[in-house]
Design a protein around this motif. Structure first.
Motif, PDB file in Angstrom:
ATOM      1  N   THR A 166      -3.792   1.694 -15.032  1.00 18.23           N
ATOM      2  CA  THR A 166      -4.000   0.964 -16.288  1.00 18.23           C
ATOM      3  C   THR A 166      -2.669   0.672 -16.962  1.00 18.23           C
ATOM      4  OG1 THR A 166      -6.145   2.016 -16.584  1.00 18.23           O
ATOM      5  CG2 THR A 166      -5.150   1.061 -18.535  1.00 18.23           C
ATOM      6  N   ARG A 167      -1.791   1.664 -17.002  1.00 17.69           N
ATOM      7  CA  ARG A 167      -0.465   1.466 -17.623  1.00 17.69           C
ATOM      8  C   ARG A 167       0.333   0.396 -16.881  1.00 17.69           C
ATOM      9  NH1 ARG A 167       1.278   2.271 -22.096  1.00 17.69           N
ATOM     10  NH2 ARG A 167       3.289   3.017 -21.433  1.00 17.69           N
ATOM     11  N   LEU A 168       0.306   0.431 -15.553  1.00 13.09           N
ATOM     12  CA  LEU A 168       1.040  -0.574 -14.777  1.00 13.09           C
ATOM     13  C   LEU A 168       0.469  -1.972 -15.009  1.00 13.09           C
ATOM     14  CD1 LEU A 168       1.645   1.264 -11.391  1.00 13.09           C
ATOM     15  CD2 LEU A 168       3.372   0.559 -13.045  1.00 13.09           C
ATOM     16  N   THR A 169      -0.838  -2.047 -15.103  1.00 14.69           N
ATOM     17  CA  THR A 169      -1.471  -3.347 -15.368  1.00 14.69           C
ATOM     18  C   THR A 169      -1.050  -3.868 -16.740  1.00 14.69           C
ATOM     19  OG1 THR A 169      -3.361  -2.744 -13.993  1.00 14.69           O
ATOM     20  CG2 THR A 169      -3.693  -4.536 -15.550  1.00 14.69           C
ATOM     21  N   ASP A 170      -1.033  -2.992 -17.748  1.00 19.71           N
ATOM     22  CA  ASP A 170      -0.592  -3.388 -19.089  1.00 19.71           C
ATOM     23  C   ASP A 170       0.859  -3.857 -19.084  1.00 19.71           C
ATOM     24  OD1 ASP A 170      -3.077  -2.805 -20.136  1.00 19.71           O
ATOM     25  OD2 ASP A 170      -2.480  -0.844 -20.956  1.00 19.71           O
ATOM     26  N   ILE A 171       1.701  -3.120 -18.400  1.00 17.44           N
ATOM     27  CA  ILE A 171       3.121  -3.498 -18.318  1.00 17.44           C
ATOM     28  C   ILE A 171       3.271  -4.826 -17.587  1.00 17.44           C
ATOM     29  CG2 ILE A 171       5.348  -2.842 -17.287  1.00 17.44           C
ATOM     30  CD1 ILE A 171       4.578   0.090 -17.911  1.00 17.44           C
ATOM     31  N   ASP A 172       2.516  -5.012 -16.517  1.00 22.13           N
ATOM     32  CA  ASP A 172       2.566  -6.263 -15.768  1.00 22.13           C
ATOM     33  C   ASP A 172       2.161  -7.440 -16.658  1.00 22.13           C
ATOM     34  OD1 ASP A 172       2.961  -7.706 -13.276  1.00 22.13           O
ATOM     35  OD2 ASP A 172       0.766  -7.936 -13.255  1.00 22.13           O
ATOM     36  N   LYS A 173       1.117  -7.238 -17.479  1.00 24.50           N
ATOM     37  CA  LYS A 173       0.689  -8.297 -18.401  1.00 24.50           C
ATOM     38  C   LYS A 173       1.787  -8.616 -19.410  1.00 24.50           C
ATOM     39  CE  LYS A 173      -4.259  -7.279 -18.299  1.00 24.50           C
ATOM     40  NZ  LYS A 173      -5.399  -6.736 -19.070  1.00 24.50           N
TER      41      LYS A 173
END
Length: 86
Positions: free
Chosen positions: A68-75
């Motif tokens: 989830t954190r990586l997805t948020d950072i990617d966004k």
């Protein structure tokens, strides 16, 4: 003299009976100990499995969190890239 022999034989018989009772009690105690050991071994196996399940659940939770954190950072990176281009 014969009376002494009779008394000795009587004592030996009494000792043999007591020994027999003690041996039976020992056998009963040994059986109980074996049952207890088997129960402990079984519960230890169940405890290890339970610990492994908890560890697995923690790993899955950590993985979900990091994902989830990586997805948020990617966004965020994607948004910043779009702002820089625009």
């Amino acid at each position: 003299m014969d009376k002494q022999i009779v008394n000795m034989l009587s004592d030996i018989q009494q000792n043999m009976k007591e020994f027999d009772r003690n041996l039976k009690e020992f056998g009963s105690d040994l059986k109980e100990i074996k049952e207890t050991v088997n129960r402990i071994e079984t519960s230890q196996t169940e405890d290890v499995i339970a610990l492994l399940k908890v560890g697995n659940q923690r790993s899955e939770t950590d993985f979900d969190y990091l994902n989830t954190r990586l997805t948020d950072i990617d966004k965020r990176v994607f948004t910043l890239e779009n702002r820089a281009e625009g």
